[in-house]
Design a protein around this motif. Sequence first.
Motif, PDB file in Angstrom:
ATOM      1  N   GLU A 195      23.854  22.096  86.097  1.00 22.15           N
ATOM      2  CA  GLU A 195      24.274  22.155  84.879  1.00 22.15           C
ATOM      3  C   GLU A 195      24.941  23.858  84.176  1.00 22.15           C
ATOM      4  O   GLU A 195      24.184  24.342  84.882  1.00 22.15           O
ATOM      5  N   ALA A 196      24.771  23.735  82.889  1.00 23.08           N
ATOM      6  CA  ALA A 196      25.050  24.868  82.333  1.00 23.08           C
ATOM      7  C   ALA A 196      23.604  25.879  82.861  1.00 23.08           C
ATOM      8  O   ALA A 196      24.307  26.794  82.556  1.00 23.08           O
ATOM      9  N   TYR A 197      22.367  25.469  83.005  1.00 24.98           N
ATOM     10  CA  TYR A 197      21.642  26.558  82.724  1.00 24.98           C
ATOM     11  C   TYR A 197      20.696  25.410  83.472  1.00 24.98           C
ATOM     12  O   TYR A 197      20.151  25.569  83.281  1.00 24.98           O
TER      13      TYR A 197
ATOM     14  N   SER B  69      23.495  35.659  78.472  1.00 24.78           N
ATOM     15  CA  SER B  69      24.228  35.500  78.498  1.00 24.78           C
ATOM     16  C   SER B  69      24.560  34.173  79.989  1.00 24.78           C
ATOM     17  O   SER B  69      23.681  34.347  80.471  1.00 24.78           O
ATOM     18  N   PRO B  70      25.341  33.688  80.250  1.00 28.79           N
ATOM     19  CA  PRO B  70      25.110  32.737  81.275  1.00 28.79           C
ATOM     20  C   PRO B  70      25.587  33.400  82.354  1.00 28.79           C
ATOM     21  O   PRO B  70      25.555  33.031  83.451  1.00 28.79           O
ATOM     22  N   ALA B  71      27.094  34.402  82.936  1.00 29.65           N
ATOM     23  CA  ALA B  71      26.293  35.796  83.656  1.00 29.65           C
ATOM     24  C   ALA B  71      25.148  36.000  83.775  1.00 29.65           C
ATOM     25  O   ALA B  71      25.716  36.283  85.246  1.00 29.65           O
ATOM     26  N   ASP B  72      24.775  36.425  83.004  1.00 23.95           N
ATOM     27  CA  ASP B  72      23.364  37.407  83.573  1.00 23.95           C
ATOM     28  C   ASP B  72      22.454  35.782  84.407  1.00 23.95           C
ATOM     29  O   ASP B  72      21.889  36.572  84.529  1.00 23.95           O
ATOM     30  N   TYR B  73      22.484  34.841  83.049  1.00 21.01           N
ATOM     31  CA  TYR B  73      21.494  33.525  83.877  1.00 21.01           C
ATOM     32  C   TYR B  73      22.169  33.426  85.416  1.00 21.01           C
ATOM     33  O   TYR B  73      21.551  32.823  86.038  1.00 21.01           O
ATOM     34  N   ASP B  74      23.349  33.779  85.301  1.00 21.83           N
ATOM     35  CA  ASP B  74      23.814  33.158  86.890  1.00 21.83           C
ATOM     36  C   ASP B  74      23.689  33.659  87.777  1.00 21.83           C
ATOM     37  O   ASP B  74      23.582  33.196  89.150  1.00 21.83           O
TER      38      ASP B  74
ATOM     39  N   LEU C  40       7.221  31.742  77.981  1.00 22.10           N
ATOM     40  CA  LEU C  40       7.691  32.801  78.882  1.00 22.10           C
ATOM     41  C   LEU C  40       8.465  33.417  78.374  1.00 22.10           C
ATOM     42  O   LEU C  40       8.385  34.653  79.173  1.00 22.10           O
ATOM     43  N   ALA C  41       9.171  33.449  76.911  1.00 21.24           N
ATOM     44  CA  ALA C  41      10.295  34.557  77.279  1.00 21.24           C
ATOM     45  C   ALA C  41       9.329  35.162  76.211  1.00 21.24           C
ATOM     46  O   ALA C  41       9.432  37.013  76.930  1.00 21.24           O
ATOM     47  N   GLN C  42       8.424  35.244  75.469  1.00 19.27           N
ATOM     48  CA  GLN C  42       7.562  36.372  75.414  1.00 19.27           C
ATOM     49  C   GLN C  42       7.654  37.363  76.535  1.00 19.27           C
ATOM     50  O   GLN C  42       6.496  38.773  76.646  1.00 19.27           O
ATOM     51  N   MET C  43       6.918  36.522  78.020  1.00 16.63           N
ATOM     52  CA  MET C  43       5.878  37.246  78.862  1.00 16.63           C
ATOM     53  C   MET C  43       6.537  37.734  80.045  1.00 16.63           C
ATOM     54  O   MET C  43       6.481  38.825  80.495  1.00 16.63           O
ATOM     55  N   GLY C  44       8.193  37.909  79.770  1.00 18.25           N
ATOM     56  CA  GLY C  44       8.610  38.428  80.677  1.00 18.25           C
ATOM     57  C   GLY C  44       9.402  37.238  82.090  1.00 18.25           C
ATOM     58  O   GLY C  44      10.122  38.060  83.022  1.00 18.25           O
ATOM     59  N   ARG C  45       9.086  36.351  81.601  1.00 14.33           N
ATOM     60  CA  ARG C  45       9.732  35.645  82.968  1.00 14.33           C
ATOM     61  C   ARG C  45      10.205  33.798  82.465  1.00 14.33           C
ATOM     62  O   ARG C  45      11.245  33.613  83.215  1.00 14.33           O
ATOM     63  N   CYS C  46      11.196  34.871  81.477  1.00 15.72           N
ATOM     64  CA  CYS C  46      12.785  33.834  80.902  1.00 15.72           C
ATOM     65  C   CYS C  46      13.699  34.982  79.849  1.00 15.72           C
ATOM     66  O   CYS C  46      12.627  35.200  78.784  1.00 15.72           O
ATOM     67  N   GLY C  47      14.804  34.625  80.172  1.00 19.99           N
ATOM     68  CA  GLY C  47      15.626  35.521  79.297  1.00 19.99           C
ATOM     69  C   GLY C  47      16.352  34.783  78.051  1.00 19.99           C
ATOM     70  O   GLY C  47      16.964  35.201  77.423  1.00 19.99           O
ATOM     71  N   ALA C  48      15.607  33.334  78.026  1.00 26.32           N
ATOM     72  CA  ALA C  48      15.451  33.433  76.734  1.00 26.32           C
ATOM     73  C   ALA C  48      16.183  32.294  76.542  1.00 26.32           C
ATOM     74  O   ALA C  48      17.744  32.782  75.329  1.00 26.32           O
TER      75      ALA C  48
END
Length: 573
Positions: A320-322, A395-400, A380-388
């Motif tokens: 999927e997209a993410y 961005s999609p490229a960073d997440y990919d 999780l985003a606050q804990m640095g374990r997800c880029g939100a």
Amino acid sequence: MAQQHLPVQGTLDDLGTPLSLTTFVIVDLETTGAKGDGAGITEIGAVKVRGGEVLGEFATLVNPGAPIPPFITLLTGITQAMVAPAPPIEAVLPSFLEFAGLGGDTVLVAHNAPFDVGFLKAACAEHGHAWPGPPVVDTVPLARRLVTKEEVPNHKLGTLAGFFGVPDRPTHRALDDARATVGVLNGLLERLGSFGVQTLEELRGFRNAPTPAQRRKRHLADDLPDAPGVYVFEDAKGDALYVGKSGSLRKRVRSYFTASETRGRVREMLALAERVTPIVCGSALEAEVRELRLIAERKPPYNRRSRNPERAVWLKLTREAYPRLSVVREVRDDGAPYLGPFRSSREAEMAREALHQTFPLRQCTHRLGPGRRAVSACVLAQMGRCGAPCEGRESPADYDAHVSAAAEAMTTDASSVVRALTDHIFDLSAQLRYEEAALHRDRLAAFVRAAGRAQRLSALSRCAHLVAARRAGADWEMCVVRHGRLAAAGIMTPASDPHAYLRALVDSAETVEPGPGPTPRATAGEMECVLRWLDVPGTRLVELDGTWTCPANGAEKYRKLQERPGDFSPALR
């Protein structure tokens, strides 16, 4: 898959070592007390018998190297003056071991065997003799099963000797007591015959008397072939009750109707069984695979593995997209990487946690992508374990990039997960947070097991055609495997033309098409049976269409973590 063999009726001798041909060494010891009190042996008596005939006797006093307590002298009649000139145990032991000839099928018998065997094993250990580890029969528990309290008030040796009319009565002297035990053993063996116990193997497995249904249905084992294969117990309607495999159908099925079969569920199954259908196989591999397929197809209620064996648990990196990691029940032809199969959803969750510990993948189930409304980020985003990515921060490229790294860990290179969790485990251990360290250890072990399994299965499934052979005595076992499925198997004899046999086996093999996932055309259980067979030293690859190999940095590299999860090497840090 293999040539059928005509049933061959065998004799009782084919089913194990007949009791009439078994050598029994009946032993009795007199001592200065209990072993835990530092007692020593004062006398050894033994009788060797086979088929009711006495082959020899052994008797000697032993100097225990310590005073004999007065109450022991009163009980046995053995005095200090009697043992003073006797040899010590280190001089007696070699002669006794030579007389007994323990090893192979020779059986050591004693009344209250743990007492006598304990002294003999301790003496061997103390004086540098290897204990031969013979089969041991204790006449005390055997008598408790065969002689009821209505028949005897207790199961002491003297009581049993009187009950069976043994002419040699026990006197608390070693040879006399050994002779009395011989008579008791003969009486017990006669009773065992009425329970269908005729061989040494059945004697060692005897626990309780067979049920009336077991005795009544012994005929179901008649005329079964002495060959490898699969057997199916069926009820009156022809429904499968239980499926099993064996290297000898006759021996295995017959054992269900003897006292050695004590499982409650199996005894319940035998009460319903009306026939046994044998399926002769050319090899043990074919039998193992046929058993798995029959269990999956017929779902016999008395097989533990018959409850939806086709339902496996997988860990999928979604398309999927993410993408996210999802625990699923089926493998689809969608190009997504899959990890597994797992034995349980809990194990899949642990492997998912290992990946989440390493890669900042989203753990929410929101549908994200172009044109969809943003949602608030979780903790999780606050804990640095997800880029939100849900809020558009990543961005999609960073997440990919995270997705590609996770997919690589699942399919080709597990080192990133192993390194990340190993570092974390060592850090937690250094902080004395051992329970948390153990949790991460278990997560890492679950991931490595699943990744290794998926990579092994995927490697085999990518081979469109594989032919392998290995020796089986003078013959050759051969199998054809296509996309992980056993397509044909057979035994090539020395008289066969190898090229002609190979071509006939290949031409008659099942056609198997490729499919998605690590197990496209066979269950994981079947493929692992094939892999175990291929892994035996001496197995030769005859033909191969495809590349059969696991990734150089895959999970197989960390096999030790699969076998011993607690063994982490500092070199991994």
